[in-house]
Motif scaffolding. Structure first.
Motif, PDB file in Angstrom:
ATOM      1  N   VAL A   1       0.843  -1.201   0.000  1.00 14.88           N
ATOM      2  CA  VAL A   1       0.000   0.000   0.000  1.00 14.88           C
ATOM      3  C   VAL A   1       0.880   1.253   0.000  1.00 14.88           C
ATOM      4  O   VAL A   1       0.640   2.190  -0.771  1.00 14.88           O
ATOM      5  CB  VAL A   1      -0.956   0.008   1.216  1.00 14.88           C
ATOM      6  N   ASP A   2       1.901   1.261   0.838  1.00 13.48           N
ATOM      7  CA  ASP A   2       2.788   2.415   0.907  1.00 13.48           C
ATOM      8  C   ASP A   2       3.479   2.657  -0.430  1.00 13.48           C
ATOM      9  O   ASP A   2       3.613   3.798  -0.875  1.00 13.48           O
ATOM     10  CB  ASP A   2       3.818   2.232   2.022  1.00 13.48           C
ATOM     11  N   THR A   3       3.901   1.581  -1.087  1.00 15.09           N
ATOM     12  CA  THR A   3       4.539   1.706  -2.396  1.00 15.09           C
ATOM     13  C   THR A   3       3.555   2.232  -3.430  1.00 15.09           C
ATOM     14  O   THR A   3       3.880   3.130  -4.205  1.00 15.09           O
ATOM     15  CB  THR A   3       5.112   0.351  -2.848  1.00 15.09           C
TER      16      THR A   3
ATOM     17  N   LYS B   1      -5.230   2.124 -12.353  1.00 17.42           N
ATOM     18  CA  LYS B   1      -3.773   1.971 -12.279  1.00 17.42           C
ATOM     19  C   LYS B   1      -3.310   1.762 -10.841  1.00 17.42           C
ATOM     20  O   LYS B   1      -2.375   0.999 -10.601  1.00 17.42           O
ATOM     21  CB  LYS B   1      -3.070   3.166 -12.904  1.00 17.42           C
ATOM     22  N   ILE B   2      -3.958   2.428  -9.908  1.00 20.74           N
ATOM     23  CA  ILE B   2      -3.621   2.221  -8.498  1.00 20.74           C
ATOM     24  C   ILE B   2      -3.893   0.769  -8.117  1.00 20.74           C
ATOM     25  O   ILE B   2      -3.077   0.118  -7.475  1.00 20.74           O
ATOM     26  CB  ILE B   2      -4.414   3.180  -7.589  1.00 20.74           C
TER      27      ILE B   2
ATOM     28  N   GLU C   1      -0.046  -5.832  -7.911  1.00 19.65           N
ATOM     29  CA  GLU C   1       1.323  -6.247  -8.224  1.00 19.65           C
ATOM     30  C   GLU C   1       2.150  -6.360  -6.942  1.00 19.65           C
ATOM     31  O   GLU C   1       2.873  -7.338  -6.743  1.00 19.65           O
ATOM     32  CB  GLU C   1       1.946  -5.224  -9.180  1.00 19.65           C
ATOM     33  N   GLY C   2       2.039  -5.370  -6.075  1.00 22.02           N
ATOM     34  CA  GLY C   2       2.770  -5.398  -4.814  1.00 22.02           C
ATOM     35  C   GLY C   2       2.324  -6.527  -3.905  1.00 22.02           C
ATOM     36  O   GLY C   2       3.151  -7.185  -3.263  1.00 22.02           O
ATOM     37  N   LEU C   3       1.037  -6.764  -3.847  1.00 19.70           N
ATOM     38  CA  LEU C   3       0.517  -7.870  -3.030  1.00 19.70           C
ATOM     39  C   LEU C   3       0.989  -9.212  -3.581  1.00 19.70           C
ATOM     40  O   LEU C   3       1.344 -10.116  -2.815  1.00 19.70           O
ATOM     41  CB  LEU C   3      -1.012  -7.815  -2.976  1.00 19.70           C
ATOM     42  N   ASP C   4       0.998  -9.346  -4.905  1.00 20.99           N
ATOM     43  CA  ASP C   4       1.485 -10.584  -5.529  1.00 20.99           C
ATOM     44  C   ASP C   4       2.950 -10.822  -5.192  1.00 20.99           C
ATOM     45  O   ASP C   4       3.346 -11.934  -4.839  1.00 20.99           O
ATOM     46  CB  ASP C   4       1.306 -10.537  -7.051  1.00 20.99           C
TER      47      ASP C   4
ATOM     48  N   ARG D   1     -11.436  -0.618  -0.729  1.00 18.28           N
ATOM     49  CA  ARG D   1     -11.282   0.474   0.234  1.00 18.28           C
ATOM     50  C   ARG D   1      -9.903   1.100   0.126  1.00 18.28           C
ATOM     51  O   ARG D   1      -9.758   2.332   0.076  1.00 18.28           O
ATOM     52  CB  ARG D   1     -11.506  -0.035   1.661  1.00 18.28           C
ATOM     53  N   LEU D   2      -8.868   0.263   0.064  1.00 14.96           N
ATOM     54  CA  LEU D   2      -7.508   0.768  -0.019  1.00 14.96           C
ATOM     55  C   LEU D   2      -7.296   1.590  -1.284  1.00 14.96           C
ATOM     56  O   LEU D   2      -6.717   2.675  -1.246  1.00 14.96           O
ATOM     57  CB  LEU D   2      -6.515  -0.394   0.035  1.00 14.96           C
TER      58      LEU D   2
END
Length: 82
Positions: free
Chosen positions: A20-22, A34-35, A41-44, A57-58
């Motif tokens: 989330v921070d990234t 895009k978000i 991608e980051g979660l993967d 929500r995020l």
């Protein structure tokens, strides 16, 4: 009873928060699609997942930063290891 230990869930939540921070620092004015892609991608990469409602929500809260930068990144409430 959960199939994961408290430590595993805490580590998953922390990894999801890093994603989330990234995504927040990447370009929160890019629009929700895009978000969401960047966040997924980051979660993967972190090998964690969040519930669909949590993801929505995020993404919405990250997108809202384009109108109020002082809010800071949203906080992940729950995540699980993959």
């Amino acid at each position: 009873m959960s199939e994961y230990s408290v430590e595993e869930l805490d580590a998953a939540r922390e990894a999801a928060q890093n994603a989330v921070d990234t995504a927040t620092s990447w370009d929160y004015s890019a629009g929700e699609t895009k978000i969401a892609d960047k966040l997924r991608e980051g979660l993967d990469e972190a090998q964690v997942e969040v519930e669909p409602a949590e993801l929505e929500r995020l993404v919405a809260e990250i997108d809202a930063l384009s109108t109020d930068e002082s809010a800071g990144p949203p906080t992940v409430r729950a995540a699980t290891p993959r």
